[in-house]
Design an enzyme around this catalytic site. Sequence first.
Site, PDB file in Angstrom:
ATOM      1  N   ALA A  12       0.801  -1.228   0.000  1.00 56.94           N
ATOM      2  CA  ALA A  12       0.000   0.000   0.000  1.00 56.94           C
ATOM      3  C   ALA A  12       0.835   1.280   0.000  1.00 56.94           C
ATOM      4  CB  ALA A  12      -0.960  -0.014   1.193  1.00 56.94           C
ATOM      5  N   ALA A  13       2.131   1.161   0.291  1.00 58.21           N
ATOM      6  CA  ALA A  13       2.985   2.354   0.203  1.00 58.21           C
ATOM      7  C   ALA A  13       3.776   2.370  -1.104  1.00 58.21           C
ATOM      8  CB  ALA A  13       3.942   2.423   1.398  1.00 58.21           C
ATOM      9  N   ARG A  92       9.694  -5.783 -10.758  1.00 63.30           N
ATOM     10  CA  ARG A  92      10.691  -6.068 -11.787  1.00 63.30           C
ATOM     11  C   ARG A  92      11.513  -4.813 -12.069  1.00 63.30           C
ATOM     12  NH1 ARG A  92       8.658  -7.569 -17.726  1.00 63.30           N
ATOM     13  NH2 ARG A  92       7.380  -5.775 -17.221  1.00 63.30           N
ATOM     14  N   ARG A  98      10.157 -11.742 -15.721  1.00 62.05           N
ATOM     15  CA  ARG A  98       9.289 -12.176 -14.636  1.00 62.05           C
ATOM     16  C   ARG A  98       9.732 -13.502 -14.037  1.00 62.05           C
ATOM     17  NH1 ARG A  98       5.919 -13.817 -16.547  1.00 62.05           N
ATOM     18  NH2 ARG A  98       4.242 -14.008 -15.067  1.00 62.05           N
ATOM     19  N   ASN A 105       8.973 -14.360  -5.056  1.00 63.64           N
ATOM     20  CA  ASN A 105       7.621 -13.993  -4.647  1.00 63.64           C
ATOM     21  C   ASN A 105       6.736 -15.158  -4.224  1.00 63.64           C
ATOM     22  OD1 ASN A 105       7.479 -11.121  -4.704  1.00 63.64           O
ATOM     23  ND2 ASN A 105       7.837 -11.237  -6.897  1.00 63.64           N
ATOM     24  N   GLN A 112       0.148 -15.369   1.972  1.00 63.01           N
ATOM     25  CA  GLN A 112      -1.039 -14.521   1.781  1.00 63.01           C
ATOM     26  C   GLN A 112      -2.281 -15.372   1.515  1.00 63.01           C
ATOM     27  OE1 GLN A 112       0.001 -11.293  -0.880  1.00 63.01           O
ATOM     28  NE2 GLN A 112       1.388 -10.439   0.628  1.00 63.01           N
ATOM     29  N   ASN A 131       3.850  -9.496  -9.496  1.00 62.31           N
ATOM     30  CA  ASN A 131       4.371 -10.455 -10.482  1.00 62.31           C
ATOM     31  C   ASN A 131       5.215 -11.560  -9.878  1.00 62.31           C
ATOM     32  OD1 ASN A 131       3.396  -9.768 -13.038  1.00 62.31           O
ATOM     33  ND2 ASN A 131       4.663  -7.911 -13.029  1.00 62.31           N
ATOM     34  N   ASP A 159      -2.855  -5.300 -19.795  1.00 63.12           N
ATOM     35  CA  ASP A 159      -2.508  -5.721 -21.154  1.00 63.12           C
ATOM     36  C   ASP A 159      -3.687  -5.469 -22.105  1.00 63.12           C
ATOM     37  OD1 ASP A 159       0.017  -6.934 -20.192  1.00 63.12           O
ATOM     38  OD2 ASP A 159      -1.378  -8.225 -19.126  1.00 63.12           O
ATOM     39  N   HIS A 187       0.411 -12.937 -18.025  1.00 55.60           N
ATOM     40  CA  HIS A 187       0.817 -11.526 -18.004  1.00 55.60           C
ATOM     41  C   HIS A 187       2.337 -11.499 -18.141  1.00 55.60           C
ATOM     42  CE1 HIS A 187       1.496  -7.407 -17.041  1.00 55.60           C
ATOM     43  NE2 HIS A 187       2.236  -7.738 -16.006  1.00 55.60           N
TER      44      HIS A 187
HETATM   45  P1  NAX Z   1       6.699  -0.891  -5.583  1.00 56.56           P
HETATM   46  O1  NAX Z   1       8.016  -1.521  -5.336  1.00 56.56           O
HETATM   47  O2  NAX Z   1       6.617   0.576  -5.790  1.00 56.56           O
HETATM   48  O3  NAX Z   1       5.734  -1.247  -4.362  1.00 56.56           O
HETATM   49  C1  NAX Z   1       5.605  -2.526  -3.874  1.00 56.56           C
HETATM   50  C2  NAX Z   1       5.318  -2.381  -2.401  1.00 56.56           C
HETATM   51  O4  NAX Z   1       5.007  -3.682  -1.914  1.00 56.56           O
HETATM   52  C3  NAX Z   1       6.490  -1.848  -1.592  1.00 56.56           C
HETATM   53  O5  NAX Z   1       6.055  -0.717  -0.856  1.00 56.56           O
HETATM   54  C4  NAX Z   1       6.843  -3.005  -0.687  1.00 56.56           C
HETATM   55  O6  NAX Z   1       7.273  -2.567   0.594  1.00 56.56           O
HETATM   56  C5  NAX Z   1       5.527  -3.765  -0.616  1.00 56.56           C
HETATM   57  N1  NAX Z   1       5.635  -5.183  -0.272  1.00 56.56           N
HETATM   58  C6  NAX Z   1       6.580  -6.061  -0.663  1.00 56.56           C
HETATM   59  N2  NAX Z   1       6.349  -7.262  -0.120  1.00 56.56           N
HETATM   60  C7  NAX Z   1       5.210  -7.140   0.624  1.00 56.56           C
HETATM   61  C8  NAX Z   1       4.473  -8.040   1.439  1.00 56.56           C
HETATM   62  N3  NAX Z   1       4.872  -9.280   1.606  1.00 56.56           N
HETATM   63  N4  NAX Z   1       3.351  -7.563   2.037  1.00 56.56           N
HETATM   64  C9  NAX Z   1       2.962  -6.309   1.880  1.00 56.56           C
HETATM   65  N5  NAX Z   1       3.637  -5.402   1.119  1.00 56.56           N
HETATM   66  C10 NAX Z   1       4.741  -5.817   0.505  1.00 56.56           C
HETATM   67  O7  NAX Z   1       6.019  -1.710  -6.794  1.00 56.56           O
HETATM   68  P2  NAX Z   1       4.769  -1.321  -7.701  1.00 56.56           P
HETATM   69  O8  NAX Z   1       5.249  -0.527  -8.860  1.00 56.56           O
HETATM   70  O9  NAX Z   1       3.687  -0.777  -6.859  1.00 56.56           O
HETATM   71  O10 NAX Z   1       4.380  -2.774  -8.290  1.00 56.56           O
HETATM   72  C11 NAX Z   1       3.851  -3.789  -7.459  1.00 56.56           C
HETATM   73  C12 NAX Z   1       3.798  -5.112  -8.206  1.00 56.56           C
HETATM   74  O11 NAX Z   1       2.957  -5.042  -9.354  1.00 56.56           O
HETATM   75  C13 NAX Z   1       5.138  -5.607  -8.733  1.00 56.56           C
HETATM   76  O12 NAX Z   1       5.254  -6.990  -8.492  1.00 56.56           O
HETATM   77  C14 NAX Z   1       5.027  -5.380 -10.220  1.00 56.56           C
HETATM   78  O13 NAX Z   1       5.874  -6.247 -10.962  1.00 56.56           O
HETATM   79  C15 NAX Z   1       3.576  -5.698 -10.446  1.00 56.56           C
HETATM   80  N6  NAX Z   1       2.964  -5.217 -11.686  1.00 56.56           N
HETATM   81  C16 NAX Z   1       2.008  -6.024 -12.251  1.00 56.56           C
HETATM   82  C17 NAX Z   1       1.295  -5.649 -13.348  1.00 56.56           C
HETATM   83  C18 NAX Z   1       0.208  -6.510 -13.914  1.00 56.56           C
HETATM   84  O14 NAX Z   1      -0.376  -6.117 -14.917  1.00 56.56           O
HETATM   85  N7  NAX Z   1      -0.112  -7.669 -13.356  1.00 56.56           N
HETATM   86  C19 NAX Z   1       1.607  -4.366 -14.036  1.00 56.56           C
HETATM   87  C20 NAX Z   1       2.282  -3.366 -13.157  1.00 56.56           C
HETATM   88  C21 NAX Z   1       3.330  -3.938 -12.242  1.00 56.56           C
HETATM   89  O15 NAX Z   1       4.505  -4.120 -12.982  1.00 56.56           O
END
Ligand code: NAX
Length: 327
Positions: A12-13, A92, A98, A105, A112, A131, A159, A187
């Site tokens: 969420a951050a 990523r 991925r 992950n 979860q 991802n 997508d 994806h």
């Molecule tokens: P960020 O790195 O900005 O944010 C991820 C946040 O998740 C961080 O604040 C981190 O502290 C937190 N986090 C990590 N592990 C955690 C856990 N176990 N419990 C709770 N929080 C946790 O990444 P962001 O750009 O927001 O992307 C998040 C995810 O979306 C990534 O895995 C990214 O690859 C994936 N995406 C997936 C897409 C899709 O279409 N399915 C597209 C966008 C994005 O690339």
Amino acid sequence: MRRPVRVAVTGAAGAISYSLLFKIAAGEMMGKDQPVILQLIEIPQAMDALRGVAMELMDCAYPLLHTITLHDNVEDGFKNAHYALLVGARPRGPGMERSDLIEVNGEIFARQGKALNDYANRDVKVLITGNPANTNALIASRNAPDLSPSQFTCLTRLDHNRAKGILANQTGATPRDVNGIIVWGNHSPTQYPDLHHATILGEPAINQVDMNWYKEEFIPKVQQRGSEIIQARGLSSAASAAQAIVDHMHDWVLGTEPGEVASMGILSDGSYGVEKGIFYSFPVRCNYGRYQIVQGIELNDFSKECLKVTEQELLEEKAVVNHLLPE
Ligand code: NAX
């Protein structure tokens, strides 16, 4: 006014959530008459940043935002959640595929899944964005034996939206005029954005584009869009991912527009010859809070081959995480 619903969000951050949470609080996801309780979850090191986000949400004074709660663990954060948006994961970076992220992950999503099983509302609807989204959804659902696998989905709507936007831009249409786009499979760069059933203002899209452009430019562009954005921005897609999450949940809960098709990653039931037991993006229609795969779509040899390629990749990903998949 309706009773508030509980929306839990992990990561969420993070960057996506920094767009997503404000859209949810503004009523874009659940409707303009649906108050929400936001249960925001982060890792302990990110709780300060999360408090900052919560202050900003409060400062927007959204009429539909009932309560915000902050959690440094999923067991508390998922309690009684009606909707769980699993965004948090290790993102990523440049040059990373991925597949590199699968191992990292997998453990997170197993925990979860268990927490959803033990603490969420029995009818919880889950969307996995982190991802590798499809395989993470498989891991989470298999670790939640008391929930139905149909309660788990993964995000391929980004997508789908990318394909729609790029097609509209190419043909001079507006995205609203484009219907019937389908994204099949993973994806990932093996996904298959299919235009054979798409229309622009009711006319077949495939007749309005050059076949070479479709195969040589459009398909790779959609498949590689995530990497292209990372290269250009130095960061992965965030605002567009947030919009796609809102669209996915909105359609699932409130229904797809009449005649419109959405792409959703869901557990394969064997439709279109896709092997059962993997999370695969299919064309769906949603009504009454449920999705159904659109049946009866004719696939030519090219499409059949594309469906197989992305299926194969998902089967390989599944083999890598087999130890995280209890029977
Ligand atoms: P960020 O790195 O900005 O944010 C991820 C946040 O998740 C961080 O604040 C981190 O502290 C937190 N986090 C990590 N592990 C955690 C856990 N176990 N419990 C709770 N929080 C946790 O990444 P962001 O750009 O927001 O992307 C998040 C995810 O979306 C990534 O895995 C990214 O690859 C994936 N995406 C997936 C897409 C899709 O279409 N399915 C597209 C966008 C994005 O690339």
